[in-house]
Design a protein around this motif. Structure first.
Motif, PDB file in Angstrom:
ATOM      1  N   ARG A  95     -11.253 -19.552  39.819  1.00 11.75           N
ATOM      2  CA  ARG A  95     -11.992 -20.292  40.845  1.00 11.75           C
ATOM      3  C   ARG A  95     -11.339 -21.651  40.990  1.00 11.75           C
ATOM      4  N   ASP A 130     -14.033 -12.652  45.006  1.00 10.18           N
ATOM      5  CA  ASP A 130     -15.017 -13.009  43.984  1.00 10.18           C
ATOM      6  C   ASP A 130     -14.529 -12.494  42.641  1.00 10.18           C
ATOM      7  N   GLU A 169     -13.284 -18.511  44.865  1.00 14.02           N
ATOM      8  CA  GLU A 169     -12.766 -17.608  43.848  1.00 14.02           C
ATOM      9  C   GLU A 169     -11.798 -16.615  44.491  1.00 14.02           C
TER      10      GLU A 169
END
Length: 206
Positions: A95, A130, A169
């Motif tokens: 991230r 993600d 992310e």
């Protein structure tokens, strides 16, 4: 050929049919998108610069651009990553810190090996937005990549660049073929363009 052109947009949704000019154009397009979309997000004064991306030091644990590092298979800043035979591996899962950096991924360059049965060890590269890998963005078929003659890298490009802004992310996942990768071997796996967009104040470049 003219008939095929009617269907190229549909083909590009799932496969890449690149030529060398396509690689150059995709990198240029990614750079333009990165500056146009993310410059003020990395510097409120719009004083942003593109600098070399160091995948091990900048994106590893304690790296200046990341606050979460779930995985980092890069062994050096020269884009050398461990590629396990027959495995699906997260080359990078991070991230980005807020307000620090943005990256664009137009495609990948992957090392080839002419001693293998096939000329490239990685079959697919998946991008997720993600860390849980529940939100796939794109899949790149490396078996349809282009390799200029006598050059050790194969290139494959996405139909459109993926831009990842500060605080976001992303995961780069590679899928290998066990028949093509020797035990413990390392390969160059480089996202293109291999740069980071950040504030001029954060770097020593002038």
């Amino acid at each position: 050929m003219a008939e095929l052109q009617r269907y190229v947009p549909k083909i590009y949704q799932n496969y890449n049919l690149d030529r060398v000019p396509d690689v150059e154009a995709a990198i240029y397009r990614a750079m333009v998108m990165l500056f146009a979309q993310q410059c003020r997000n990395v510097d409120p004064q719009n004083e942003c610069v593109a600098v070399p991306a160091n995948p091990r030091t900048d994106f590893g644990n304690g790296g200046k651009y990341v606050d979460v590092v779930q995985a980092n298979a890069y062994q050096s800043d020269d884009w050398v990553a461990v590629v396990s035979p027959g495995a699906t591996t997260d080359v990078l899962a991070v991230r980005l810190k807020p307000d620090t950096a943005a990256v664009a991924i137009a495609g990948f360059a992957v090392e080839t090996d002419d001693t293998l049965k096939s000329w490239i060890p990685i079959t697919r590269i998946n991008i997720y937005q993600d860390l849980a890998k529940q939100k796939p963005v794109k899949t790149l078929n490396m078996l349809m990549s282009i390799a200029p003659q006598d050059y050790p890298l194969a290139y494959a490009m996405f139909p459109e660049p993926i831009v990842i802004g500060p605080g976001k992310e992303f995961v780069i996942e590679v899928v290998t073929d066990a028949r093509l990768v020797g035990e413990g071997l390392q390969y160059v796996v480089m996202w293109l363009p291999p740069i980071v967009l950040t504030s001029r104040k954060r770097v020593g470049y002038v």
